[in-house]
Structures are given as structure tokens and as C-alpha cells.
Design a protein around this motif. Structure first.
Motif, PDB file in Angstrom:
ATOM      1  N   ALA A  33       0.840  -1.203   0.000  1.00 40.02           N
ATOM      2  CA  ALA A  33       0.000   0.000   0.000  1.00 40.02           C
ATOM      3  C   ALA A  33       0.874   1.251   0.000  1.00 40.02           C
ATOM      4  O   ALA A  33       1.809   1.365   0.788  1.00 40.02           O
ATOM      5  CB  ALA A  33      -0.919   0.002   1.221  1.00 40.02           C
ATOM      6  N   GLY A  34       0.584   2.164  -0.920  1.00 40.26           N
ATOM      7  CA  GLY A  34       1.330   3.410  -1.016  1.00 40.26           C
ATOM      8  C   GLY A  34       2.595   3.319  -1.853  1.00 40.26           C
ATOM      9  O   GLY A  34       3.268   4.322  -2.069  1.00 40.26           O
ATOM     10  N   GLN A  35       2.929   2.131  -2.332  1.00 38.40           N
ATOM     11  CA  GLN A  35       4.134   1.952  -3.140  1.00 38.40           C
ATOM     12  C   GLN A  35       3.937   2.590  -4.512  1.00 38.40           C
ATOM     13  O   GLN A  35       2.945   2.329  -5.187  1.00 38.40           O
ATOM     14  CB  GLN A  35       4.449   0.467  -3.311  1.00 38.40           C
ATOM     15  CG  GLN A  35       5.642   0.179  -4.195  1.00 38.40           C
ATOM     16  CD  GLN A  35       5.883  -1.313  -4.359  1.00 38.40           C
ATOM     17  OE1 GLN A  35       5.312  -2.128  -3.639  1.00 38.40           O
ATOM     18  NE2 GLN A  35       6.720  -1.668  -5.305  1.00 38.40           N
ATOM     19  N   ALA A  36       4.865   3.448  -4.930  1.00 38.56           N
ATOM     20  CA  ALA A  36       4.800   4.061  -6.261  1.00 38.56           C
ATOM     21  C   ALA A  36       5.106   3.011  -7.326  1.00 38.56           C
ATOM     22  O   ALA A  36       5.974   2.161  -7.139  1.00 38.56           O
ATOM     23  CB  ALA A  36       5.798   5.204  -6.358  1.00 38.56           C
ATOM     24  N   LEU A  37       4.365   3.062  -8.420  1.00 38.52           N
ATOM     25  CA  LEU A  37       4.561   2.121  -9.524  1.00 38.52           C
ATOM     26  C   LEU A  37       4.764   2.879 -10.824  1.00 38.52           C
ATOM     27  O   LEU A  37       4.173   3.941 -11.029  1.00 38.52           O
ATOM     28  CB  LEU A  37       3.345   1.206  -9.677  1.00 38.52           C
ATOM     29  CG  LEU A  37       3.004   0.305  -8.504  1.00 38.52           C
ATOM     30  CD1 LEU A  37       1.695  -0.418  -8.772  1.00 38.52           C
ATOM     31  CD2 LEU A  37       4.115  -0.690  -8.250  1.00 38.52           C
ATOM     32  N   ARG A  38       5.575   2.336 -11.700  1.00 40.65           N
ATOM     33  CA  ARG A  38       5.739   2.871 -13.051  1.00 40.65           C
ATOM     34  C   ARG A  38       4.956   1.961 -13.985  1.00 40.65           C
ATOM     35  O   ARG A  38       5.291   0.790 -14.153  1.00 40.65           O
ATOM     36  CB  ARG A  38       7.195   2.871 -13.469  1.00 40.65           C
ATOM     37  CG  ARG A  38       8.020   3.895 -12.771  1.00 40.65           C
ATOM     38  CD  ARG A  38       9.421   3.835 -13.303  1.00 40.65           C
ATOM     39  NE  ARG A  38      10.219   4.867 -12.704  1.00 40.65           N
ATOM     40  CZ  ARG A  38      11.289   5.378 -13.255  1.00 40.65           C
ATOM     41  NH1 ARG A  38      11.692   4.939 -14.428  1.00 40.65           N
ATOM     42  NH2 ARG A  38      11.965   6.310 -12.649  1.00 40.65           N
ATOM     43  N   ILE A  39       3.915   2.511 -14.597  1.00 38.23           N
ATOM     44  CA  ILE A  39       3.062   1.733 -15.491  1.00 38.23           C
ATOM     45  C   ILE A  39       3.065   2.396 -16.857  1.00 38.23           C
ATOM     46  O   ILE A  39       2.779   3.589 -16.985  1.00 38.23           O
ATOM     47  CB  ILE A  39       1.627   1.629 -14.947  1.00 38.23           C
ATOM     48  CG1 ILE A  39       1.657   0.931 -13.581  1.00 38.23           C
ATOM     49  CG2 ILE A  39       0.733   0.874 -15.922  1.00 38.23           C
ATOM     50  CD1 ILE A  39       0.328   0.900 -12.873  1.00 38.23           C
ATOM     51  N   LEU A  40       3.400   1.624 -17.887  1.00 35.32           N
ATOM     52  CA  LEU A  40       3.426   2.119 -19.256  1.00 35.32           C
ATOM     53  C   LEU A  40       2.140   1.713 -19.958  1.00 35.32           C
ATOM     54  O   LEU A  40       1.806   0.531 -20.022  1.00 35.32           O
ATOM     55  CB  LEU A  40       4.631   1.537 -20.002  1.00 35.32           C
ATOM     56  CG  LEU A  40       4.715   1.835 -21.496  1.00 35.32           C
ATOM     57  CD1 LEU A  40       4.932   3.326 -21.726  1.00 35.32           C
ATOM     58  CD2 LEU A  40       5.809   1.012 -22.143  1.00 35.32           C
ATOM     59  N   LEU A  41       1.399   2.693 -20.471  1.00 38.13           N
ATOM     60  CA  LEU A  41       0.227   2.439 -21.307  1.00 38.13           C
ATOM     61  C   LEU A  41       0.671   2.663 -22.747  1.00 38.13           C
ATOM     62  O   LEU A  41       1.133   3.755 -23.096  1.00 38.13           O
ATOM     63  CB  LEU A  41      -0.912   3.389 -20.948  1.00 38.13           C
ATOM     64  CG  LEU A  41      -1.403   3.332 -19.511  1.00 38.13           C
ATOM     65  CD1 LEU A  41      -2.447   4.408 -19.268  1.00 38.13           C
ATOM     66  CD2 LEU A  41      -1.942   1.961 -19.184  1.00 38.13           C
ATOM     67  N   THR A  42       0.541   1.671 -23.594  1.00 34.38           N
ATOM     68  CA  THR A  42       1.099   1.767 -24.943  1.00 34.38           C
ATOM     69  C   THR A  42       0.258   1.015 -25.961  1.00 34.38           C
ATOM     70  O   THR A  42      -0.485   0.105 -25.617  1.00 34.38           O
ATOM     71  CB  THR A  42       2.539   1.209 -24.966  1.00 34.38           C
ATOM     72  OG1 THR A  42       3.076   1.360 -26.277  1.00 34.38           O
ATOM     73  CG2 THR A  42       2.594  -0.248 -24.573  1.00 34.38           C
ATOM     74  N   SER A  43       0.386   1.402 -27.212  1.00 38.78           N
ATOM     75  CA  SER A  43      -0.176   0.619 -28.316  1.00 38.78           C
ATOM     76  C   SER A  43       0.970   0.041 -29.134  1.00 38.78           C
ATOM     77  O   SER A  43       0.765  -0.573 -30.168  1.00 38.78           O
ATOM     78  CB  SER A  43      -1.069   1.487 -29.201  1.00 38.78           C
ATOM     79  OG  SER A  43      -0.301   2.535 -29.782  1.00 38.78           O
ATOM     80  N   ASP A  44       2.198   0.229 -28.677  1.00 36.89           N
ATOM     81  CA  ASP A  44       3.397  -0.184 -29.405  1.00 36.89           C
ATOM     82  C   ASP A  44       3.451  -1.688 -29.664  1.00 36.89           C
ATOM     83  O   ASP A  44       4.030  -2.118 -30.640  1.00 36.89           O
ATOM     84  CB  ASP A  44       4.638   0.254 -28.629  1.00 36.89           C
ATOM     85  CG  ASP A  44       5.917  -0.055 -29.378  1.00 36.89           C
ATOM     86  OD1 ASP A  44       6.035   0.425 -30.524  1.00 36.89           O
ATOM     87  OD2 ASP A  44       6.767  -0.782 -28.847  1.00 36.89           O
ATOM     88  N   HIS A  45       2.861  -2.483 -28.810  1.00 38.98           N
ATOM     89  CA  HIS A  45       2.937  -3.930 -28.973  1.00 38.98           C
ATOM     90  C   HIS A  45       2.211  -4.406 -30.229  1.00 38.98           C
ATOM     91  O   HIS A  45       2.414  -5.521 -30.673  1.00 38.98           O
ATOM     92  CB  HIS A  45       2.389  -4.633 -27.735  1.00 38.98           C
ATOM     93  CG  HIS A  45       3.322  -4.564 -26.577  1.00 38.98           C
ATOM     94  ND1 HIS A  45       3.666  -3.385 -25.973  1.00 38.98           N
ATOM     95  CD2 HIS A  45       3.995  -5.531 -25.927  1.00 38.98           C
ATOM     96  CE1 HIS A  45       4.506  -3.619 -24.994  1.00 38.98           C
ATOM     97  NE2 HIS A  45       4.724  -4.916 -24.931  1.00 38.98           N
TER      98      HIS A  45
END
Length: 69
Positions: A27-39
């Protein structure tokens, strides 16, 4: 949880290194999430992911439109 990715084409196959999944972020942990259409552009996907790691570092998750279907 360890996992590997295995790709096959005809009689050839390729196996990734073993990686691990974190089942639930703290809980509270920062996350890096990539939203992409590159795939959807498979020919350049691995090169683009490599450049991503070189420029911004590792991401915790990658989501693309197929994930939302």
C-alpha cells in the motif's frame, strides 16, 4: 512467483530468463506503469522496450489495448 516466456515459430523456440512477479504492491508503493499501443507493431516492440529501459529505467507493468478487451 517465478515465470519464463517461451516463444515458438515452427520448430524453433526461444526461452527468456527467469523473472519474478510481485503478487501485490505494498500500500502506497509508487509504480511505473506504461500504457502503450506499441505492442501492435511487433517488428519494433523489443527495440522500443529496450530504449524505454535505457531512458527511464524499468517499469513495473506494461498495458496495451488488448489488455482491456
Amino acid at each position: 512467483m517465478p515465470y519464463v516466456a517461451i516463444s515458438t515459430l515452427g520448430t524453433d523456440s526461444w526461452r527468456s530468463n527467469e523473472y519474478t512477479l510481485q503478487p501485490l504492491p505494498i500500500a502506497g508503493q509508487a509504480l511505473r506503469i506504461l500504457l502503450t499501443s506499441d505492442h501492435q507493431n511487433n517488428a519494433m516492440c523489443s527495440a522500443n522496450m529496450q530504449k524505454l529501459v535505457e531512458t527511464v529505467g524499468r517499469v513495473d507493468a506494461v498495458l496495451f489495448p488488448g489488455d482491456f478487451v
